[in-house]
Design a protein around this motif. Structure first.
Motif, PDB file in Angstrom:
ATOM      1  N   ALA A 102       0.835  -1.209   0.000  1.00  0.00           N
ATOM      2  CA  ALA A 102       0.000   0.000   0.000  1.00  0.00           C
ATOM      3  C   ALA A 102       0.873   1.264   0.000  1.00  0.00           C
ATOM      4  O   ALA A 102       0.660   2.159  -0.826  1.00  0.00           O
ATOM      5  CB  ALA A 102      -0.957  -0.043   1.197  1.00  0.00           C
ATOM      6  N   THR A 144      -7.472  -9.172  -1.226  1.00  0.00           N
ATOM      7  CA  THR A 144      -7.040  -8.738   0.099  1.00  0.00           C
ATOM      8  C   THR A 144      -8.239  -8.345   0.962  1.00  0.00           C
ATOM      9  O   THR A 144      -9.253  -7.848   0.446  1.00  0.00           O
ATOM     10  CB  THR A 144      -6.051  -7.554  -0.011  1.00  0.00           C
ATOM     11  N   MET A 145      -8.122  -8.571   2.265  1.00  0.00           N
ATOM     12  CA  MET A 145      -9.195  -8.148   3.178  1.00  0.00           C
ATOM     13  C   MET A 145      -9.400  -6.643   3.106  1.00  0.00           C
ATOM     14  O   MET A 145     -10.491  -6.140   3.360  1.00  0.00           O
ATOM     15  CB  MET A 145      -8.850  -8.550   4.624  1.00  0.00           C
ATOM     16  N   ARG A 241       7.223  -6.497  11.242  1.00  0.00           N
ATOM     17  CA  ARG A 241       8.019  -5.332  11.626  1.00  0.00           C
ATOM     18  C   ARG A 241       8.149  -5.221  13.150  1.00  0.00           C
ATOM     19  O   ARG A 241       9.229  -4.936  13.664  1.00  0.00           O
ATOM     20  CB  ARG A 241       7.354  -4.054  11.090  1.00  0.00           C
ATOM     21  N   VAL A 254       3.738   1.981  16.410  1.00  0.00           N
ATOM     22  CA  VAL A 254       2.271   1.934  16.286  1.00  0.00           C
ATOM     23  C   VAL A 254       1.813   3.237  15.628  1.00  0.00           C
ATOM     24  O   VAL A 254       2.139   4.323  16.116  1.00  0.00           O
ATOM     25  CB  VAL A 254       1.620   1.780  17.682  1.00  0.00           C
ATOM     26  N   VAL A 299      -3.797  -3.035  16.109  1.00  0.00           N
ATOM     27  CA  VAL A 299      -2.345  -2.820  16.073  1.00  0.00           C
ATOM     28  C   VAL A 299      -1.787  -2.713  17.499  1.00  0.00           C
ATOM     29  O   VAL A 299      -0.709  -3.253  17.796  1.00  0.00           O
ATOM     30  CB  VAL A 299      -2.048  -1.564  15.218  1.00  0.00           C
TER      31      VAL A 299
HETATM   32  N1  USQ Z   1       0.885  -0.294  10.898  1.00  0.00           N
HETATM   33  C1  USQ Z   1       1.383   0.261  12.075  1.00  0.00           C
HETATM   34  N2  USQ Z   1       2.733   0.294  12.222  1.00  0.00           N
HETATM   35  C2  USQ Z   1       3.602  -0.180  11.295  1.00  0.00           C
HETATM   36  C3  USQ Z   1       3.091  -0.738  10.106  1.00  0.00           C
HETATM   37  C4  USQ Z   1       1.723  -0.761   9.947  1.00  0.00           C
HETATM   38  O1  USQ Z   1       0.636   0.698  12.950  1.00  0.00           O
HETATM   39  O2  USQ Z   1       4.806  -0.112  11.515  1.00  0.00           O
HETATM   40  C5  USQ Z   1      -0.577  -0.387  10.720  1.00  0.00           C
HETATM   41  C6  USQ Z   1      -1.105   0.300   9.472  1.00  0.00           C
HETATM   42  O3  USQ Z   1      -1.413   1.652   9.713  1.00  0.00           O
HETATM   43  C7  USQ Z   1      -2.320  -0.532   9.128  1.00  0.00           C
HETATM   44  C8  USQ Z   1      -1.992  -1.914   9.660  1.00  0.00           C
HETATM   45  O4  USQ Z   1      -0.893  -1.752  10.559  1.00  0.00           O
HETATM   46  O5  USQ Z   1      -3.451  -0.086   9.825  1.00  0.00           O
HETATM   47  C9  USQ Z   1      -1.609  -2.907   8.585  1.00  0.00           C
HETATM   48  O6  USQ Z   1      -0.538  -2.398   7.817  1.00  0.00           O
HETATM   49  P1  USQ Z   1       0.455  -3.362   7.025  1.00  0.00           P
HETATM   50  O7  USQ Z   1       1.512  -2.514   6.396  1.00  0.00           O
HETATM   51  O8  USQ Z   1       0.863  -4.485   7.887  1.00  0.00           O
HETATM   52  O9  USQ Z   1      -0.543  -3.997   5.943  1.00  0.00           O
HETATM   53  P2  USQ Z   1      -1.270  -3.384   4.683  1.00  0.00           P
HETATM   54  O10 USQ Z   1      -0.743  -2.078   4.268  1.00  0.00           O
HETATM   55  O11 USQ Z   1      -2.734  -3.471   4.920  1.00  0.00           O
HETATM   56  O12 USQ Z   1      -0.852  -4.427   3.545  1.00  0.00           O
HETATM   57  C10 USQ Z   1      -0.488  -5.782   3.809  1.00  0.00           C
HETATM   58  C11 USQ Z   1       0.148  -6.329   2.544  1.00  0.00           C
HETATM   59  C12 USQ Z   1      -0.865  -6.290   1.413  1.00  0.00           C
HETATM   60  C13 USQ Z   1      -2.132  -7.012   1.840  1.00  0.00           C
HETATM   61  C14 USQ Z   1      -2.681  -6.471   3.148  1.00  0.00           C
HETATM   62  C15 USQ Z   1      -3.795  -7.334   3.715  1.00  0.00           C
HETATM   63  O13 USQ Z   1       1.300  -5.566   2.201  1.00  0.00           O
HETATM   64  O14 USQ Z   1      -0.315  -6.912   0.256  1.00  0.00           O
HETATM   65  O15 USQ Z   1      -3.098  -6.881   0.838  1.00  0.00           O
HETATM   66  O16 USQ Z   1      -1.639  -6.514   4.145  1.00  0.00           O
HETATM   67  S1  USQ Z   1      -5.063  -6.348   4.434  1.00  0.00           S
HETATM   68  O17 USQ Z   1      -4.484  -5.475   5.433  1.00  0.00           O
HETATM   69  O18 USQ Z   1      -6.020  -7.267   5.001  1.00  0.00           O
HETATM   70  O19 USQ Z   1      -5.634  -5.561   3.352  1.00  0.00           O
END
Ligand code: USQ
Ligand code: NAD
Length: 384
Positions: A102, A144-145, A241, A254, A299
């Protein structure tokens, strides 16, 4: 069965190819190696060293006696896609081959356009190649969800029964995605459902949650079979991470208050879900959707879980959220389809987190701490 894994050099595609091959399926992989290019572009690397695709498939043949033919090329090259489908003649295709971060899609116009062009046009080329070479091929597509976003109602598996002004219909569940990447998956889902309706394609769309973990039963058999493990703020996902940050003694990042909730699953469940979907194909004309996740966490719950499991001190830092997303929300997801096919989930336990600590400790010298902090902001360059 003969199964072609698109994106078979990636974090999930490679272990999935090994899992399918190990279960006796004649498996091939296709990849344009774009993911290795993003590493060079961003100046980052997988925490765990990974071999090139040629070495990987040779190592698997050495370990298992099974061959995995590798096709190097791009889904945007339609002639190449048609050629591979004719040559390998798969019964099923598993499609992981998209730009999946993303934050990468939100860097600027160029990255947003690249992501949607790569993902949507690649999938369209594939749809035509299937329809024109063998419409009976079962396509298992990774969605993806995040396509659903965080609506204030229960999330169903892809479809919603709607009653409006006294009439009823079964509609695709409404989507509220949170990035240009997540939107590309929504566009794919709509194109694929249309392909099922007009050409009688058979498609399983797997709306997968955030994956964690780095090892499967097959990848642990030889160091050369390892899959990638990303920690940087663009490609690293949240739980992976947090585990890495804990071992490095860096604060867990976070974003905001941490109330945002997502669906999660273990990488060992990813590969098993794909096997179950492949071995139980959708019907001709059916657009079948499964929500591929096993548990939901906010988170801040994840940060607390990592802090509890780690033997040393862990600091949790609330950064200003670089993304635009709901800070607190309702989240109740139906995910019974894959369990119905026989999935026995590995739930997140301290044991798994602890095994991830060991993987990180062994490779911590490879980390560039500067890559941990988020730099991509959803507000972007808009003038206000
Ligand atoms: N987040 C934090 N701290 C961090 C990294 C992320 O608080 O250091 C939060 C983000 O703001 C977000 C959540 O954790 O609310 C998830 O972020 P993420 O980077 O783990 O996941 P996301 O961007 O949603 O993308 C990942 C994959 C993507 C997949 C998706 C599944 O990279 O390919 O489609 O997870 S889903 O989240 O269900 O859409
Ligand atoms: P990844 O980036 O590690 O793997 C994707 C692979 O596809 C890469 O090897 C890349 O080189 C290849 N690829 C990209 N565009 C291509 C093209 N045009 N032609 C040929 N190959 C191409 O990503 P991943 O984490 O393994 O994710 C795989 C799939 O699963 C993605 O579609 C992603 O959206 C989905 N998914 C991932 C997660 C997660 O947490 N990692 C969660 C939900 C869904």
């Amino acid at each position: 069965m003969r199964v072609l894994v698109l994106g078979g050099d990636g974090y999930l595609g490679w272990p999935t190819a090994l899992h399918l091959s190990d279960r006796g399926h004649d498996t091939a992989v296709l990849d344009n190696l774009a993911r290795r290019g993003y590493d060079r572009e961003l100046g980052v690397q997988s925490l765990v060293p990974i071999e090139d695709l040629e070495t990987r498939v040779a190592a698997w043949e050495e370990v298992s006696g099974r061959k995995i033919p590798a096709y190097t090329g791009d889904l945007l090259d339609a002639d190449f896609v048609y050629r591979v489908l004719r040559e390998f003649a798969p019964d099923a295709i598993v499609h992981f081959a998209e730009q999946r971060a993303a934050p990468y899609s939100m860097i600027d116009r160029e990255h947003a356009v690249y992501t949607q062009h790569n993902n949507v046009v690649g999938t369209l080329n594939l749809m035509y190649a299937i329809a024109e070479t063998n419409p009976d091929i079962h396509l298992v597509k990774l969605g993806t969800m995040g396509e659903y976003g965080t609506p204030n109602i229960d999330i169903e598996e892809g479809w919603l029964e709607v009653e409006h002004n006294g009439r009823k219909d079964r509609m695709l569940y409404p989507k509220k995605p949170g990035s240009f990447y997540h939107l590309s998956k929504v566009h794919d889902s709509h194109n694929l459902e249309f392909g099922c309706r007009i050409w009688g394609m058979r498609v399983t769309d797997l709306n997968q949650g955030v994956v964690y973990g780095q090892q499967t039963d097959q990848t642990v058999r030889d160091a050369r079979l390892a899959t990638r493990f990303d920690y940087d703020a663009v490609f690293g996902t949240v739980l992976n991470r947090f585990v890495i940050q804990a071992v490095l003694g860096e604060p867990l990042t976070v974003y905001g208050a941490g109330g945002q909730t997502r669906g999660f699953l273990d990488i060992r469940d990813t590969v098993e879900c794909i096997r179950l979907a492949v071995e139980n194909p959708a019907d001709a004309g059916e657009f079948r959707v499964f929500n591929q996740m096993t548990e939901s966490y906010s988170v801040s719950q994840l940060a607390a879980l990592v802090a509890e499991s780690f033997a040393g001190p862990v600091q949790v830092e609330h950064l200003e959220n670089p993304r635009i997303e709901q800070a607190e929300h309702y989240y109740n997801v139906k995910h019974t389809g894959l369990v119905g096919l026989g999935l026995q989930p590995h739930l997140l336990s301290e044991t798994l987190i602890e095994s991830m600590f060991d993987i990180v400790s062994a490779n911590k010298d490879r980390v560039d701490p500067a890559a941990l902090l988020p730099t991509v902001r959803w507000q972007g360059p808009l003038k206000r």
